[in-house]
Design an enzyme around this catalytic site. Structure first.
Site: not given
Lengths: 336, 336
Positions: B53, B56, B217
């Site tokens: 994802g 980051h 997360h």
């Protein structure tokens, strides 16, 4: 403010110990001071010392490298290094060709580096001084010599480091570093404050406020506003930068987007995107882009935009091979 | 949370535009996806794709380089890339020698990369997969394959990138990357949350609280405590790391101290100092130290400690010349 520290009084020596653990094969500490020099200095070159108060890491210690600084003379947190500290670093990096001092234009630094220059002269070491004055917000254009030095330090120090490495003599290193400074402009915006360990936040800003032009120690900026969309903020910052030099159609520039400490890459990229669009519109060419944390104030959020206009000499120096702790390196690379 | 953004829905495309403005001479975007590949791929080598994802940064996009990744297949913020996305990147980096997928062990990533591997197989492209499972806090030792991947990604991806560049074949790249992962352990501690633009902070922590083992997360950690002096926190983290592998007297290790986003260099150095002291005491040799933001969660404050144990093969690969956007580079350098 929660931080990974032990005793607030120990943060500086413990930080220095960390740096020496990480980079002890290439840097050594100057006894009694939070200052460091490269171990392996090339003979016959002008020395470059950068410096100022600690607490703004990665500057100054991580600016050491080849084609960058030979020594970092650092004071306590947000305090200028003492003349004795600077003199000790000067003696360590001088190779008979003299030493250039480059630092942000703050009164304490100016006073102490000038005193160190006098002490160095008594020891037979020639010095030259370049004060970085890139912060457009810190004084009007007719008083540029009153302006502070912020993230533009990187460009001026890089150009000087490249010149030292290329074998320029003392006068010529000063000349190109002065030229780099004269062609460098920065505007910053703060969103949240930084906090020195053991102290209160350096300033306060409302939940929906930003301060345009705020300095890296929380010095007042030129305007406090409600926060706006990124593009609107960048447009205001860029207008001040472009008009100040002024930058013109046909110019080649390097861009540095500094993160101050807690700003995400995502935000930096949104800023870079908008700056690029504006430069396209003005017919100004982007030669290189740097981004990340270059000069911070602890966990401060915000960002600054720096442009340096290049001529052929500055471009050649900027593009020459280098390495620096700042980039996690111990060996040469091209950064363009 | 104040941020330099425009519309929260536009942060991802605007961020990608920023990266392309900064590094468009060496990377190109994969149409329709927030994914990128190197333009100049060396012929005849195994391809390396890293991914997961977005949100980051600098991971994954900045992990591109030589001796690092050839492609980054990135999904939306905190969302796995789709199989089609991964397949498109796979086709772009394959040079007839197959492609290695390396990503953190999260269920969405596992499912989608596995589906992409099947699709690639139908297109005649061989793939191999390495899931990074360095997070000691995320599952007990008898269920290592359930552990998440966090900052240890860097070491595993670096070793695999070095192996690809050295000309290893597909099986051998997987073998050394699996070995790197098997020898890598990380423990993290969160101090303050990160905030995805337009959303609320991902979790809450009291003014005087820290959470040991919290994920990137905001996944729950193993213990929430009052914040303690840095050395005490590091001692707890290191005990879990050292006992887990276990690391032993005579081992050579690389250390990575990750900043998560808003952690100062000062704090990272205090951590490096303590880790070094503990390694000295255990008779473990520090081969290299990296620090900074490697895998973040927006403006989250906290830090993780990662150790990778080296054998001769890993050491040789780790020390080989490389460059990566992560280090602000476009040319080779030695990072040891």
């Amino acid at each position: 403010m929660k931080k990974f520290i032990n005793d607030p009084n120990d943060v500086l020596p413990e930080m220095m110990e960390g740096y020496l653990r990480a980079y002890g094969d290439i840097i050594e500490r100057i006894e009694d001071y939070p200052s460091v020099v490269l171990k392996d200095l090339d003979p016959g070159k002008v020395g470059l010392i950068v410096g100022g108060g600690s607490g703004h890491e990665p500057i100054f210690i991580e600016y050491l490298g080849k084609g960058m600084a030979d020594g970092a003379s650092q004071g306590n947190i947000c305090a200028a290094p003492s003349p004795d500290n600077i003199l000790a670093v000067t003696k360590a990096v001088d190779r008979g060709k003299g030493v250039v001092y480059i630092y942000g234009n703050y009164s304490g630094d100016c006073m102490n580096f000038d005193m160190a220059a006098e002490l160095a002269d008594l020891e037979g070491i020639k010095t030259a001084t370049v004060r970085v004055t890139d912060d457009v917000a810190s004084a009007p254009k007719d008083r540029i010599s009153d302006r502070r030095g912020i993230a533009g330090d990187f460009f001026v120090m890089r150009i000087a480091g490249a010149a030292c490495y290329a074998g320029y003599d003392l006068e010529d290193v000063k000349r190109v570093a002065d030229k780099a400074n004269a062609n460098t402009r920065t505007m910053g915006v703060a969103l949240t404050p930084g906090t020195i360990p053991g102290e209160k936040p350096a300033f306060t800003l409302g939940e929906d406020e930003m301060e345009i032009g705020m300095g890296l120690h929380g010095e007042p900026g030129i305007r406090r506003d409600k926060i706006q969309p990124a593009d609107k903020i960048v447009d205001q910052m860029m207008k001040m930068i472009l008009e100040d030099l002024p930058f013109k159609k046909g110019d080649d520039v390097c861009l540095l987007v500094d993160g101050f400490g807690a700003t995400t890459r995502m935000e930096m990229m949104i800023i870079i995107r908008r700056v690029s669009q504006l430069l396209d519109k003005e017919g100004i060419t982007l030669h290189d882009v740097k981004f990340g944390n270059f000069a911070t104030f602890q966990e401060m959020a915000g960002s600054s935009i720096t442009l340096m206009r290049l001529d052929d000499e500055l471009k050649k120096l900027y593009d020459s091979p280098m390495w620096s702790i700042l980039f996690g390196q111990k060996g040469f690379s091209t950064h363009k």
